[in-house]
Write a protein that holds these residues in place. Structure first.
Motif, PDB file in Angstrom:
ATOM      1  N   MET A  62      11.125 -24.201 -64.726  1.00 18.64           N
ATOM      2  CA  MET A  62      11.605 -25.292 -63.895  1.00 18.64           C
ATOM      3  C   MET A  62      12.482 -24.754 -62.764  1.00 18.64           C
ATOM      4  SD  MET A  62      11.458 -28.418 -63.229  1.00 18.64           S
ATOM      5  CE  MET A  62      10.474 -28.844 -64.673  1.00 18.64           C
ATOM      6  N   LYS A  63      12.335 -25.335 -61.562  1.00 21.90           N
ATOM      7  CA  LYS A  63      13.108 -24.903 -60.406  1.00 21.90           C
ATOM      8  C   LYS A  63      13.902 -26.074 -59.841  1.00 21.90           C
ATOM      9  CE  LYS A  63       9.891 -21.243 -58.984  1.00 21.90           C
ATOM     10  NZ  LYS A  63       9.076 -20.703 -57.865  1.00 21.90           N
ATOM     11  N   GLU A  64      15.049 -25.743 -59.245  1.00 25.03           N
ATOM     12  CA  GLU A  64      15.924 -26.779 -58.696  1.00 25.03           C
ATOM     13  C   GLU A  64      15.266 -27.545 -57.548  1.00 25.03           C
ATOM     14  OE1 GLU A  64      19.899 -25.818 -57.636  1.00 25.03           O
ATOM     15  OE2 GLU A  64      20.439 -25.117 -59.650  1.00 25.03           O
ATOM     16  N   ASP A  65      14.432 -26.845 -56.748  1.00 22.92           N
ATOM     17  CA  ASP A  65      13.826 -27.539 -55.609  1.00 22.92           C
ATOM     18  C   ASP A  65      12.928 -28.682 -56.077  1.00 22.92           C
ATOM     19  OD1 ASP A  65      11.841 -25.947 -56.662  1.00 22.92           O
ATOM     20  OD2 ASP A  65      11.178 -25.119 -54.745  1.00 22.92           O
ATOM     21  N   PHE A  66      12.288 -28.523 -57.231  1.00 17.17           N
ATOM     22  CA  PHE A  66      11.474 -29.598 -57.786  1.00 17.17           C
ATOM     23  C   PHE A  66      12.369 -30.763 -58.236  1.00 17.17           C
ATOM     24  CE2 PHE A  66       9.425 -31.423 -61.698  1.00 17.17           C
ATOM     25  CZ  PHE A  66       8.464 -32.166 -61.027  1.00 17.17           C
ATOM     26  N   LEU A  67      13.495 -30.440 -58.838  1.00 16.99           N
ATOM     27  CA  LEU A  67      14.427 -31.481 -59.266  1.00 16.99           C
ATOM     28  C   LEU A  67      14.999 -32.225 -58.056  1.00 16.99           C
ATOM     29  CD1 LEU A  67      16.347 -29.649 -62.146  1.00 16.99           C
ATOM     30  CD2 LEU A  67      14.240 -30.997 -62.252  1.00 16.99           C
ATOM     31  N   HIS A  68      15.246 -31.490 -56.963  1.00 17.73           N
ATOM     32  CA  HIS A  68      15.678 -32.134 -55.715  1.00 17.73           C
ATOM     33  C   HIS A  68      14.608 -33.134 -55.256  1.00 17.73           C
ATOM     34  CE1 HIS A  68      18.548 -28.650 -54.417  1.00 17.73           C
ATOM     35  NE2 HIS A  68      18.924 -29.256 -55.526  1.00 17.73           N
ATOM     36  N   TYR A  69      13.374 -32.688 -55.318  1.00 19.94           N
ATOM     37  CA  TYR A  69      12.238 -33.516 -54.884  1.00 19.94           C
ATOM     38  C   TYR A  69      12.137 -34.775 -55.753  1.00 19.94           C
ATOM     39  CZ  TYR A  69       7.325 -34.783 -54.084  1.00 19.94           C
ATOM     40  OH  TYR A  69       6.160 -35.455 -53.804  1.00 19.94           O
ATOM     41  N   VAL A  70      12.258 -34.609 -57.053  1.00 17.20           N
ATOM     42  CA  VAL A  70      12.168 -35.738 -57.981  1.00 17.20           C
ATOM     43  C   VAL A  70      13.296 -36.732 -57.734  1.00 17.20           C
ATOM     44  CG1 VAL A  70      12.368 -36.402 -60.412  1.00 17.20           C
ATOM     45  CG2 VAL A  70      10.930 -34.464 -59.766  1.00 17.20           C
ATOM     46  N   TRP A  71      14.514 -36.194 -57.543  1.00 17.78           N
ATOM     47  CA  TRP A  71      15.659 -37.082 -57.309  1.00 17.78           C
ATOM     48  C   TRP A  71      15.532 -37.797 -55.961  1.00 17.78           C
ATOM     49  CZ3 TRP A  71      19.442 -39.426 -59.795  1.00 17.78           C
ATOM     50  CH2 TRP A  71      20.483 -39.962 -59.055  1.00 17.78           C
ATOM     51  N   LEU A  72      15.205 -37.049 -54.905  1.00 19.14           N
ATOM     52  CA  LEU A  72      15.124 -37.606 -53.554  1.00 19.14           C
ATOM     53  C   LEU A  72      14.142 -38.762 -53.486  1.00 19.14           C
ATOM     54  CD1 LEU A  72      15.896 -37.437 -50.545  1.00 19.14           C
ATOM     55  CD2 LEU A  72      14.042 -35.777 -50.264  1.00 19.14           C
ATOM     56  N   HIS A  73      13.006 -38.612 -54.142  1.00 23.94           N
ATOM     57  CA  HIS A  73      11.957 -39.632 -54.082  1.00 23.94           C
ATOM     58  C   HIS A  73      11.964 -40.549 -55.304  1.00 23.94           C
ATOM     59  CE1 HIS A  73      10.249 -37.809 -50.484  1.00 23.94           C
ATOM     60  NE2 HIS A  73      10.374 -36.637 -51.064  1.00 23.94           N
ATOM     61  N   MET A  74      12.963 -40.389 -56.159  1.00 23.62           N
ATOM     62  CA  MET A  74      13.106 -41.204 -57.376  1.00 23.62           C
ATOM     63  C   MET A  74      11.817 -41.222 -58.190  1.00 23.62           C
ATOM     64  SD  MET A  74      15.538 -44.390 -56.157  1.00 23.62           S
ATOM     65  CE  MET A  74      15.764 -44.938 -57.843  1.00 23.62           C
ATOM     66  N   LEU A  75      11.278 -40.019 -58.417  1.00 29.87           N
ATOM     67  CA  LEU A  75      10.029 -39.895 -59.158  1.00 29.87           C
ATOM     68  C   LEU A  75      10.308 -39.760 -60.655  1.00 29.87           C
ATOM     69  CD1 LEU A  75       8.111 -37.520 -56.740  1.00 29.87           C
ATOM     70  CD2 LEU A  75       7.937 -39.998 -56.931  1.00 29.87           C
ATOM     71  N   PHE A  76      11.056 -40.715 -61.172  1.00 26.52           N
ATOM     72  CA  PHE A  76      11.370 -40.729 -62.600  1.00 26.52           C
ATOM     73  C   PHE A  76      11.490 -42.181 -63.034  1.00 26.52           C
ATOM     74  CE2 PHE A  76      15.124 -40.054 -60.013  1.00 26.52           C
ATOM     75  CZ  PHE A  76      15.986 -41.071 -60.403  1.00 26.52           C
ATOM     76  N   ASN A  77      11.406 -42.406 -64.290  1.00 28.82           N
ATOM     77  CA  ASN A  77      11.465 -43.757 -64.832  1.00 28.82           C
ATOM     78  C   ASN A  77      12.887 -44.302 -64.687  1.00 28.82           C
ATOM     79  OD1 ASN A  77      11.303 -46.110 -66.243  1.00 28.82           O
ATOM     80  ND2 ASN A  77      10.349 -45.243 -68.058  1.00 28.82           N
ATOM     81  N   THR A  78      13.056 -45.272 -63.807  1.00 31.97           N
ATOM     82  CA  THR A  78      14.397 -45.786 -63.520  1.00 31.97           C
ATOM     83  C   THR A  78      14.813 -46.930 -64.451  1.00 31.97           C
ATOM     84  OG1 THR A  78      13.475 -47.303 -61.867  1.00 31.97           O
ATOM     85  CG2 THR A  78      14.235 -45.142 -61.089  1.00 31.97           C
ATOM     86  N   LEU A  79      13.913 -47.319 -65.329  1.00 32.97           N
ATOM     87  CA  LEU A  79      14.229 -48.400 -66.258  1.00 32.97           C
ATOM     88  C   LEU A  79      15.041 -47.859 -67.435  1.00 32.97           C
ATOM     89  CD1 LEU A  79      10.814 -50.291 -66.356  1.00 32.97           C
ATOM     90  CD2 LEU A  79      12.852 -50.860 -65.014  1.00 32.97           C
ATOM     91  N   LYS A  80      16.128 -48.516 -67.738  1.00 34.31           N
ATOM     92  CA  LYS A  80      16.972 -48.181 -68.883  1.00 34.31           C
ATOM     93  C   LYS A  80      17.467 -46.742 -68.829  1.00 34.31           C
ATOM     94  CE  LYS A  80      14.871 -51.631 -71.909  1.00 34.31           C
ATOM     95  NZ  LYS A  80      14.184 -51.904 -73.209  1.00 34.31           N
ATOM     96  N   LEU A  81      17.883 -46.311 -67.626  1.00 30.41           N
ATOM     97  CA  LEU A  81      18.487 -44.985 -67.494  1.00 30.41           C
ATOM     98  C   LEU A  81      19.833 -44.960 -68.205  1.00 30.41           C
ATOM     99  CD1 LEU A  81      17.988 -43.968 -63.733  1.00 30.41           C
ATOM    100  CD2 LEU A  81      16.936 -42.887 -65.722  1.00 30.41           C
ATOM    101  N   THR A  82      20.108 -43.857 -68.874  1.00 31.74           N
ATOM    102  CA  THR A  82      21.421 -43.669 -69.500  1.00 31.74           C
ATOM    103  C   THR A  82      21.883 -42.241 -69.269  1.00 31.74           C
ATOM    104  OG1 THR A  82      20.476 -43.016 -71.641  1.00 31.74           O
ATOM    105  CG2 THR A  82      20.987 -45.369 -71.318  1.00 31.74           C
ATOM    106  N   THR A  83      23.185 -42.068 -69.244  1.00 37.31           N
ATOM    107  CA  THR A  83      23.748 -40.717 -69.145  1.00 37.31           C
ATOM    108  C   THR A  83      23.684 -40.073 -70.517  1.00 37.31           C
ATOM    109  OG1 THR A  83      26.008 -41.359 -69.697  1.00 37.31           O
ATOM    110  CG2 THR A  83      25.325 -41.574 -67.384  1.00 37.31           C
ATOM    111  N   THR A  84      24.057 -38.830 -70.574  1.00 34.10           N
ATOM    112  CA  THR A  84      24.043 -38.118 -71.859  1.00 34.10           C
ATOM    113  C   THR A  84      25.096 -38.662 -72.814  1.00 34.10           C
ATOM    114  OG1 THR A  84      25.489 -36.446 -70.867  1.00 34.10           O
ATOM    115  CG2 THR A  84      23.126 -35.982 -70.885  1.00 34.10           C
ATOM    116  N   ASN A  85      26.041 -39.468 -72.284  1.00 33.53           N
ATOM    117  CA  ASN A  85      27.048 -40.113 -73.134  1.00 33.53           C
ATOM    118  C   ASN A  85      26.699 -41.577 -73.398  1.00 33.53           C
ATOM    119  OD1 ASN A  85      28.668 -37.838 -73.420  1.00 33.53           O
ATOM    120  ND2 ASN A  85      29.800 -38.264 -71.535  1.00 33.53           N
ATOM    121  N   ASN A  86      25.387 -41.904 -73.187  1.00 33.88           N
ATOM    122  CA  ASN A  86      24.862 -43.236 -73.474  1.00 33.88           C
ATOM    123  C   ASN A  86      25.494 -44.342 -72.621  1.00 33.88           C
ATOM    124  OD1 ASN A  86      23.017 -42.437 -75.533  1.00 33.88           O
ATOM    125  ND2 ASN A  86      24.749 -42.255 -76.961  1.00 33.88           N
ATOM    126  N   GLU A  87      25.868 -43.992 -71.397  1.00 36.28           N
ATOM    127  CA  GLU A  87      26.338 -44.996 -70.454  1.00 36.28           C
ATOM    128  C   GLU A  87      25.137 -45.479 -69.632  1.00 36.28           C
ATOM    129  OE1 GLU A  87      30.720 -43.426 -69.187  1.00 36.28           O
ATOM    130  OE2 GLU A  87      29.018 -42.119 -68.710  1.00 36.28           O
TER     131      GLU A  87
END
Length: 426
Positions: free
Chosen positions: A1-26
């Motif tokens: 895994m590379k950071e540039d891909f994570l930048h791309y995913v975050w920038l374009h919100m290419l992840f499931n945004t439903l019921k997002l939680t932090t690692t502390n369950n917030e």
């Protein structure tokens, strides 16, 4: 895994945004991902989130592993004090801020589709075209290209009008107030533009209208709102401004920004936020009726004369509040004034003329053609493809072509794409 891909995913919100939680369950909701930062500091600036229904505005840092935070020594770097979310692929370590509170963390691997990852690695293994017609664009008839570029430039003005009309609506058609916000945004350039823009919106323009006659009070207002007067600096000029801002802050119930939003790294000293603030202050103080004066300017030299203002003597010998430097005038350069005319004056004048039913497209085209071509990576790439730029009209049109057509694969709505498709030249 590379950071540039994570930048791309975050920038374009290419992840499931439903019921997002932090690692502390917030609970987590992404309102704005922020602006990608290509300089030193956090990866995304001025993001907006909701964590447990509380709204936060700040920066986002992205790593492959949580522990990279400590590996990169961010815990001792004040530029990361305004980080509100740590986005990682793998959460392998709890991260704590200077106040000993846990930094909210989003572990992306739980929300990104596996097929997207597979497609990414397949994609980066291929040689991609910069634009679809990069091998054919140089063959396009000059007459067709120039006509299309004229349309592109006018479309670009219409696009810029959207923000201006929104600001006019918010300010009850106060053109002076809108001019200040646009100038602030463009004085910040690409790196600090959003931070400068946020500053311009952090207080009611009526306060600036009352203070602009006194340069000292105006200086304390803008530097104070930007958070630059929060330090403990033993400097007579600084302490005087700080004291004045405390009075303004109490009188107008002001709330300052975090100064870490303003970037200094990898910037030439003349582009430091402090210098740009000083120049903006000098301009506003010198021309209290700046909007009407700009609207009455006819040629390029009129703009150069109007923007030729003297900054405060303190800033002629300083780049920051802390240390002195060789005295220089630090006047606005013609190239910087050109950018202000391109990105502030012409779009605002376009909207103003349109509101009065007095738009003469030739006037705007003639003015933009007087300005020198801009220099950036997109224009350089077009030059490599043998599409050269003689003036700012060409560069603005090419930027619109690349960003609003090529990037979006809108070839069927592009005059160049249509010509190539119909002539079987591809």
């Amino acid at each position: 895994m590379k950071e540039d891909f994570l930048h791309y995913v975050w920038l374009h919100m290419l992840f499931n945004t439903l019921k997002l939680t932090t690692t502390n369950n917030e609970s987590l909701s992404v309102i704005k991902v922020g602006c990608l930062n290509t300089n030193s500091g956090p990866d995304f600036l001025n993001a907006q989130l909701q964590i447990n229904a509380q709204t936060w505005v700040g920066n986002v840092e992205i790593h492959v592993k949580s522990s990279d935070w400590y590996l990169h020594h961010h815990e001792s770097d004040e530029n990361y004090d305004a980080v509100i979310l740590h986005v990682v692929w793998e959460h392998d370590s709890e991260i704590f801020m200077k106040n000993n509170q846990s930094l909210p963390t989003l572990e992306l691997c739980n929300y990104v589709d596996k097929g997207l990852c597979d497609n990414y690695f397949k994609l980066i293994s291929k040689k991609l075209k910069w634009i679809a017609c990069e091998k054919e664009i140089a063959t396009i008839d000059r007459f067709l290209l120039k006509n299309w570029m004229e349309r592109l430039y006018l479309e670009r003005l219409e696009t810029k009008s959207i923000l201006i009309n929104q600001l006019l609506k918010e300010s009850n058609n106060d053109y002076e107030a809108v001019l200040f916000k646009l100038l602030a945004k463009n004085f910040g350039l690409k790196v600090n533009g959003e931070a400068f823009f946020e500053l311009s919106k952090s207080f009611d323009y009526s306060i600036l209208r009352k203070t602009c006659f006194d340069e000292y009070i105006l200086t304390s207002l803008l530097f104070g709102q930007a958070g630059f007067l929060e330090e403990d600096i033993q400097n007579k000029y600084f302490l005087g401004l700080k004291n004045e801002y405390e009075y303004l802050k109490h009188k107008y119930k002001l709330r300052s920004l975090n100064k870490n939003q303003f970037q200094f790294f990898r910037m030439r000293p003349n582009n430091f936020p402090t210098i740009r603030f000083a120049q903006l202050i000098a301009l506003i103080h010198t021309h209290q009726n700046l909007f009407s004066k700009l609207m009455n300017c006819k040629g390029l030299n009129d703009f150069y004369d109007l923007f030729s203002v003297e900054i405060n003597n303190f800033w002629k010998k300083h780049y920051t509040f802390e240390s002195t430097s060789k005295e220089t005038s630090k006047r606005l350069t013609k190239s910087f004034i050109d950018l202000l005319v391109i990105n502030t004056v012409i779009p605002l004048k376009f909207v103003f003329s349109k509101s009065r039913g007095e738009v003469n497209e030739d006037d705007f085209l003639n003015l933009i053609k007087q300005l020198k071509p801009e220099k950036n990576s997109i224009i350089s790439k077009f030059t490599e493809l043998k599409i050269t730029s003689e003036n700012a009209f060409d560069t603005q049109s090419l930027l619109e072509l690349k960003n609003n057509y090529c990037k979006k694969n809108r070839c069927l709505k592009c005059a160049i794409g249509n010509h190539l498709l119909r002539s079987n030249e591809i």
